[in-house]
Design a protein around this motif. Structure first.
Motif, PDB file in Angstrom:
ATOM      1  N   VAL A 125      -6.559  18.953   4.232  1.00  0.00           N
ATOM      2  CA  VAL A 125      -7.694  18.189   4.768  1.00  0.00           C
ATOM      3  C   VAL A 125      -7.127  16.940   5.424  1.00  0.00           C
ATOM      4  CG1 VAL A 125      -9.760  16.884   4.173  1.00  0.00           C
ATOM      5  CG2 VAL A 125      -9.263  19.029   2.991  1.00  0.00           C
ATOM      6  N   ASN A 126      -7.481  16.687   6.648  1.00  0.00           N
ATOM      7  CA  ASN A 126      -6.974  15.500   7.329  1.00  0.00           C
ATOM      8  C   ASN A 126      -7.552  14.245   6.688  1.00  0.00           C
ATOM      9  OD1 ASN A 126      -5.361  16.418   9.865  1.00  0.00           O
ATOM     10  ND2 ASN A 126      -7.153  17.766   9.765  1.00  0.00           N
ATOM     11  N   ARG A 127      -6.704  13.489   6.035  1.00  0.00           N
ATOM     12  CA  ARG A 127      -7.161  12.254   5.401  1.00  0.00           C
ATOM     13  C   ARG A 127      -6.503  11.067   6.092  1.00  0.00           C
ATOM     14  NH1 ARG A 127      -6.296  15.585   0.485  1.00  0.00           N
ATOM     15  NH2 ARG A 127      -8.320  16.538   0.026  1.00  0.00           N
ATOM     16  N   VAL A 128      -5.360  10.642   5.616  1.00  0.00           N
ATOM     17  CA  VAL A 128      -4.751   9.441   6.194  1.00  0.00           C
ATOM     18  C   VAL A 128      -4.402   9.656   7.662  1.00  0.00           C
ATOM     19  CG1 VAL A 128      -2.321   9.931   5.672  1.00  0.00           C
ATOM     20  CG2 VAL A 128      -3.151   7.576   5.603  1.00  0.00           C
ATOM     21  N   GLY A 129      -4.221  10.914   8.056  1.00  0.00           N
ATOM     22  CA  GLY A 129      -3.926  11.201   9.455  1.00  0.00           C
ATOM     23  C   GLY A 129      -5.145  11.098  10.343  1.00  0.00           C
ATOM     24  N   ALA A 130      -6.333  11.141   9.736  1.00  0.00           N
ATOM     25  CA  ALA A 130      -7.562  11.101  10.527  1.00  0.00           C
ATOM     26  C   ALA A 130      -8.154   9.706  10.577  1.00  0.00           C
ATOM     27  CB  ALA A 130      -8.588  12.073   9.951  1.00  0.00           C
ATOM     28  N   TYR A 205       0.674  13.056  -1.707  1.00  0.00           N
ATOM     29  CA  TYR A 205       0.267  14.368  -1.209  1.00  0.00           C
ATOM     30  C   TYR A 205      -1.228  14.394  -0.903  1.00  0.00           C
ATOM     31  CZ  TYR A 205       4.494  17.210  -1.680  1.00  0.00           C
ATOM     32  OH  TYR A 205       5.734  17.775  -1.494  1.00  0.00           O
ATOM     33  N   HIS A 206      -2.014  13.821  -1.797  1.00  0.00           N
ATOM     34  CA  HIS A 206      -3.467  13.857  -1.587  1.00  0.00           C
ATOM     35  C   HIS A 206      -3.857  13.051  -0.349  1.00  0.00           C
ATOM     36  CE1 HIS A 206      -7.702  12.574  -2.187  1.00  0.00           C
ATOM     37  NE2 HIS A 206      -7.833  13.829  -2.562  1.00  0.00           N
ATOM     38  N   ALA A 207      -3.303  11.870  -0.237  1.00  0.00           N
ATOM     39  CA  ALA A 207      -3.643  11.036   0.921  1.00  0.00           C
ATOM     40  C   ALA A 207      -3.206  11.712   2.222  1.00  0.00           C
ATOM     41  CB  ALA A 207      -2.998   9.661   0.791  1.00  0.00           C
ATOM     42  N   ALA A 208      -2.064  12.357   2.178  1.00  0.00           N
ATOM     43  CA  ALA A 208      -1.573  13.030   3.385  1.00  0.00           C
ATOM     44  C   ALA A 208      -2.492  14.175   3.795  1.00  0.00           C
ATOM     45  CB  ALA A 208      -0.155  13.550   3.158  1.00  0.00           C
ATOM     46  N   GLY A 209      -3.079  14.848   2.818  1.00  0.00           N
ATOM     47  CA  GLY A 209      -4.021  15.918   3.151  1.00  0.00           C
ATOM     48  C   GLY A 209      -3.941  17.147   2.287  1.00  0.00           C
ATOM     49  N   TRP A 432       4.551  16.949  13.479  1.00  0.00           N
ATOM     50  CA  TRP A 432       3.203  16.798  12.903  1.00  0.00           C
ATOM     51  C   TRP A 432       3.267  16.112  11.546  1.00  0.00           C
ATOM     52  CZ3 TRP A 432       1.665  19.417   8.356  1.00  0.00           C
ATOM     53  CH2 TRP A 432       0.308  19.265   8.007  1.00  0.00           C
ATOM     54  N   ALA A 433       4.166  16.602  10.683  1.00  0.00           N
ATOM     55  CA  ALA A 433       4.290  16.014   9.349  1.00  0.00           C
ATOM     56  C   ALA A 433       4.779  14.568   9.448  1.00  0.00           C
ATOM     57  CB  ALA A 433       5.244  16.850   8.494  1.00  0.00           C
ATOM     58  N   ALA A 434       5.653  14.304  10.388  1.00  0.00           N
ATOM     59  CA  ALA A 434       6.166  12.941  10.552  1.00  0.00           C
ATOM     60  C   ALA A 434       5.037  12.002  10.975  1.00  0.00           C
ATOM     61  CB  ALA A 434       7.296  12.916  11.583  1.00  0.00           C
ATOM     62  N   ARG A 435       4.139  12.498  11.809  1.00  0.00           N
ATOM     63  CA  ARG A 435       3.014  11.646  12.231  1.00  0.00           C
ATOM     64  C   ARG A 435       2.138  11.270  11.040  1.00  0.00           C
ATOM     65  NH1 ARG A 435       2.934  15.388  16.438  1.00  0.00           N
ATOM     66  NH2 ARG A 435       0.999  16.414  15.770  1.00  0.00           N
ATOM     67  N   ILE A 436       2.002  12.186  10.091  1.00  0.00           N
ATOM     68  CA  ILE A 436       1.218  11.895   8.893  1.00  0.00           C
ATOM     69  C   ILE A 436       1.958  10.889   8.025  1.00  0.00           C
ATOM     70  CG2 ILE A 436       0.347  12.882   6.745  1.00  0.00           C
ATOM     71  CD1 ILE A 436      -0.228  15.437   8.305  1.00  0.00           C
TER      72      ILE A 436
END
Lengths: 595, 455
Positions: A125-130, A205-209, A432-436
């Protein structure tokens, strides 16, 4: 996403003649492939995957029905039991050999939307990335407010189960009004590390998604526990022993303490019906929503970088979990529902040690037994000095074993044994993962580390320092090739985005040089260069020239299609942004991104 | 068609069977149609399914070429083995095996099947019994038995008592009867082509004390009894000693005809300044040993002493356990009282310790000189690579007629465990040569897996 770069080389006539038919076929296929790179359709990016839609499964008799309902039926997928020995052996030896002969080089991940992101799904789920997350949100993790209260009355936590298998001793408590929690203690050689690590890592992990459980450090007085009589506990070899007061006292005595208070990690029972771990390859045939091979999911491939950042080397299938989320929460075994996928047991992060330094020093740099390094070092007579030759415990972070940032190279990181999804991570998946990972500010990292509640103030300082340094190395590597510009949006005639590399000061500010080019039409011919206006916080904006008139051709006509190539002067590859020009009255629509 | 296929059935029965078959087929199809289907794969980026590229097509060429390898590895090995391992784990067969082979809850008493292979010799299979804490804490008992037929038998018993953290006393008895031992003659010029076999039945019993005076200084002392009987052996198509003697290739070695029974003592001192790994392995090592022996059955008295010293220097080239070492050894066997020293109580090179490129028992005489240059480096936890080159040979009494031209070469590369500086488990590929005067021809290859002693 397919590149639309095509190169066709010509050959002289004399060479062509003997192989004319074959060359003609290959050329034809090549040209066909080049010419037909489709345009992005005029539609909003997909942000919600259909695997979140409930499905109805056939029901069957419950193999272990409750005593009060022997005719109970289960309408959820079967429980999968993972083989510890085979998972290790297969991933270390047999799978790599078989895949070598399969000649399956992999490709780009399949569950990627038109803006090079992963839609929300049962996996991610897009969290901190969104959207930015506050420090409190990060620290809350999946727990929210539902955590154990160590100030509760004596006997409020009823122990109703010993801990089955696993490395760390523990037991389960059932707390009225809150539910079940598994309590686990630290191994004696690294007090506070495992309990702190799992609490902190699950926050990241949760914050990342990803879906990660509610694991929280708890300090409690032993009198809060009430032991149900007649309990037994089974160890890893299947031997059962009584879990009585003597066993509990021994476990408590071996746990970390702060004064009279016992320190353990409380892991809240997962919601739904647990149906065993997920595999990092293939699909679950009895999950109707599982239609993409797991090794081709970006959210699983990109998890490699997350594991590398946190030193989660034990990233194997046994440290995952699937839960069946029935629509009717009161009956978790019913249909319809869907399967949610969790990353669990992250207590190995931040420097877990084994009993032997020879192994511990190699964790996160090499597999448990690494044929590649063994062969290389044997044949080269050990000429190369390896990171584990230099590994040392830091006096400021002794409980963190050999976890540090000095020798951290995110590209060279390895888990305990090869992971099928991690091994197929492409440059785009990693970007993608680095952007998160870039979204976590130093304050966010400090907030997450505070959750570990370490006694020695040097320990959180040590951890924050090395996590930030490791984060920097990840960004420096994975912002160097593909564009780190993201968060694109159109406002009127201005296209704006954020250069995460500049925002996070990954490189010196004077190394950024922005330029943009606009291409349009069915052939995407270059129209003009256009200025990029950098602003604070990594923000950049580009003025968009109109290439189509109001009305006339359909909205999705090729004549309205345009592309803006944005370069930041660091990454050699420009970001290609695709839009439709709907005219001066209706503006532009962002429809796609390519890196 | 039905009538032709089933002429004995009546028409109504045939119609009933046909109708039932048709209904079965229809209901199966209907059931499949009713089964919930997986969701369609979403079109995530809106551009439809990725088209096949020429690269995708081209990949099929190598795939077809290696298809037999893939099919074998995937369907004949990986999947069946996976199913087997999963089954074995589910049924807890390893735990049951451990429970079967151990006789207590804590797995301190048990028996393990063993097998040993040394190329050029007969293999053996056997059992190894262990009991930690036998009769008392810190007392460990070990029993070994091996065989490869009635002419190849070995039994051994060792009881080790840890007196303190620094002292261990052990009692040992062993009896071995084998017919595949090697003998090439005595002296520096013994020839590989004179390889012959002999049989030996050897009984040895001893009591020993190992004491660590300081971390660097160890003492080993032992007293024992050994009885040896010899005969003609047979193995591997090689002639016997008698065959070789008959054609004058060498003489019967001393002690071969009558055998011997000896009492012996052993005293060894080791000084090793190296720190424990992973610390740097710079240091020196000195081994000095003496072993007097008395032939109990020979009159007048027959006694001798074996003695020798090894000096070694170690340089940890990088400080990370990449170690270059040079060891120089001199070994002697001299009579104290009259009579010849039995040949296999003289200095013997080859096998586990010196000139490892030779098989055990290759070089025999009254003295030896060896220089060994070795490089050892870590390749995994507890596992090192090791490569050595040694030059040396056996000579007459007290290095009589020692001559550089009479030296041989021995070399090998392999893997060895690194948990002890004294004894390692080693997998070695080695070779050894004739003397320089004989042309330094490679005359011996060795492939071995087993324990080695010393450096």
């Amino acid at each position: 996403m397919a590149s639309n770069k095509c190169h066709v080389s010509g050959r002289g006539k004399t060479e062509l003649r003997p192989y004319g038919a074959l060359v003609a076929v290959v050329l034809g296929l090549t040209l066909a492939g080049c010419a037909s790179t489709p345009r992005y359709p005029l539609r909003a990016p997909l942000w919600r995957d259909s695997d979140l839609e409930p499905v109805t499964l056939a029901c069957r008799a419950d193999p272990k029905p409750p005593k009060e309902n022997p005719a109970h039926r289960v309408c959820a997928p079967e429980t999968y039991e993972s083989s510890f020995a085979w998972d290790a052996t297969d991933n270390l030896i047999f799978r790599p050999i078989s895949k070598l002969f399969a000649i399956d080089p992999g490709g780009e991940a399949l569950n990627v939307n038109s803006v090079d992101e992963v839609p929300d799904s049962s996996w991610f789920v897009n969290r901190v990335g969104a959207h930015p997350m506050s420090n409190d949100e990060i620290a809350a993790g999946y727990c929210g407010t539902e955590v154990l209260d160590p100030e509760a009355a004596d006997g409020a936590w009823t122990i109703d189960h010993g801990k089955v298998d696993g490395a760390n001793p523990g037991f389960r408590v059932n707390v009225k009004g809150l539910g079940k929690f598994m309590l686990k203690s630290d191994p004696p050689n690294q007090p506070e590390r495992a309990t702190g690590a799992t609490s902190i890592a699950t926050r990241f992990y949760h914050a990342a998604g990803w879906w990660a459980p509610c694991d929280s450090v708890v300090y409690f007085r032993p009198s809060i526990l009430a032991l149900r009589p007649g309990l037994t506990v089974t160890d890893n070899s299947g031997v059962s022993r009584p879990f009585d007061k003597a066993a509990l006292d021994k476990l408590i005595a071996g746990a970390s303490h702060r004064g009279e208070l016992v320190r353990m990690v409380a892991s809240r029972w997962l919601p739904g019906r647990t149906i065993g771990p997920f595999k990092y390859e293939g699909r679950r045939k009895d999950d109707l929503a599982d239609v993409i091979n797991h090794e081709d999911r970006r959210d699983l491939r990109g998890a490699r970088l997350m594991a590398a950042w946190l030193g989660h080397f034990d990233s194997r299938e046994q440290n995952t979990m699937n839960t069946w989320m029935a629509e009717n929460e009161k009956d978790p075994d019913s249909s319809p529902g869907y399967v949610r996928h969790w990353i669990i047991d992250i207590g190995d992060a931040f420097g877990s040690e084994w009993n032997w330094d020879g192994i511990s020093k190699r964790l996160n740099y090499a597999h448990y037994f690494d044929f590649g390094y063994v062969s290389e070092d044997f044949l080269t007579l050990g000429i190369q000095n390896r990171p584990w030759d230099r590994a040392e415990r830091s006096p400021d972070g002794k409980i963190f074993g050999f976890f540090r940032s000095n020798d951290f190279d995110p590209e060279m990181w390895r888990g305990g044994y090869p992971n099928p999804a991690f091994n197929r991570m492409t440059e785009r998946d990693a970007a993608w993962a680095a952007r998160i990972i870039a979204r976590f500010t130093p304050e966010n990292v400090e907030a997450a580390v505070r959750v570990g509640d370490f006694t020695d103030p040097r320990h959180p300082r040590f951890l924050v320092h090395h996590l930030l340094e490791r984060q920097h190395r990840i960004l420096a590597r994975y912002f160097a090739k593909l564009s780190p510009v993201t968060d694109l949006s159109v406002d009127g005639s201005t296209l704006c985005g954020v250069d995460l590399a500049r925002k996070t000061a990954t490189y010196p500010a004077d190394q950024f040089r922005y330029f943009a080019a606009v291409l349009s039409g069915s052939e995407l011919a270059v129209r003009a260069g256009t200025a990029v206006i950098p602003a604070d916080n990594g923000r950049i904006c580009v003025s968009l020239p109109h290439v189509a008139a109001n009305g006339g051709s359909p909205d999705d006509a090729a004549s309205r299609y345009m592309r803006v190539d944005i370069s930041n002067g660091k990454a050699p590859e420009a970001l290609r942004v695709y839009l439709y020009d709907l005219g001066t009255q209706r503006g532009f629509r962002l429809v796609g991104l390519e890196r | 068609m039905w009538a032709r296929m089933f002429p004995f059935l009546s028409l109504s029965v045939k119609r009933f069977v046909a109708l039932s078959a048709a209904m079965l087929v229809l209901s199966a199809a209907s059931a499949r149609a009713d089964e919930p289907k997986p969701r369609p794969v979403p079109d995530y980026d809106g551009r439809g399914t990725r088209k096949t590229t020429p690269g995708d097509v081209a990949l099929w060429v190598p795939r077809v070429v290696v298809a037999p390898l893939y099919l074998t590895s995937e369907y004949l090995i990986r999947r069946p083995l996976g199913a087997l391992v999963v089954y074995v784990e589910k049924k807890r067969i390893p735990e049951k095996l451990v429970d079967f082979f151990t006789f207590d809850q804590e797995h301190k008493v048990g028996v393990v099947p063993t097998a040993f292979v040394d190329f050029g010799f007969l293999p053996s299979v056997g059992l190894y019994f262990f009991w930690d804490g036998f009769l008392a804490k810190n007392n460990d008992l070990r029993l070994r038995a091996g065989t490869w037929g009635p002419e190849w038998l070995a039994f051994g018993i060792t009881d080790r008592i840890k007196l303190t953290d620094r002292s261990v006393i052990s009692f040992h008895a062993e009896w071995t009867r084998r017919q595949d031992w090697l003998f090439h003659g005595i002296g520096p010029l013994s020839k590989q082509e004179n390889q012959s076999r002999y049989a030996a039945a050897i009984f040895d019993t001893s009591a020993a004390l190992d004491h660590e005076i300081t971390r660097a200084l160890h003492v080993h002392t032992a007293v024992g009894l050994r009885d040896a009987r010899f005969g003609n052996g047979s193995c591997c198509g090689d002639p016997t000693i008698a065959d070789r003697v008959a054609v004058g290739q060498f003489t019967i070695p001393p002690g071969f005809t009558d055998g011997y029974t000896i009492g012996y003592q052993r005293l060894g001192v080791t000084l090793d300044t190296r720190a424990k790994r992973p610390a740097s392995q710079n240091g020196v090592r000195l081994d000095v040993e003496g072993q007097p022996a008395f032939n109990l059955k020979q009159s007048p008295g027959n006694a001798w002493v074996r003695y020798g010293a090894t000096v070694a220097g170690f340089v940890d080239v990088t400080g990370t356990n990449r170690v270059l070492s040079l060891a120089v050894s001199s070994l002697f066997a001299d009579p104290i009282a009259g009579g010849a020293i039995p040949w296999n109580e003289q200095i013997v090179l080859g096998g586990k310790q010196f000139m490892r490129g030779f098989r055990p028992g290759r070089l025999v005489d009254r003295s030896a000189f060896i220089a060994t240059l070795q490089y050892q480096w870590p390749i995994w936890a507890w596992l090192d690579g090791a490569i050595h080159v040694a030059t040396g040979n056996v000579f007459g009494a007290r290095l009589k007629d020692i001559d550089p031209k009479l030296l041989r070469l021995s070399s090998g590369i392999g893997l060895r465990t690194s948990n002890s500086p004294d004894t390692q488990f080693e997998g070695l590929v080695g070779f050894a040569t004739d003397t320089f005067s004989q042309g330094t021809r490679i005359s011996s290859f060795r492939l071995s897996l087993g324990a080695t002693h010393g450096f």
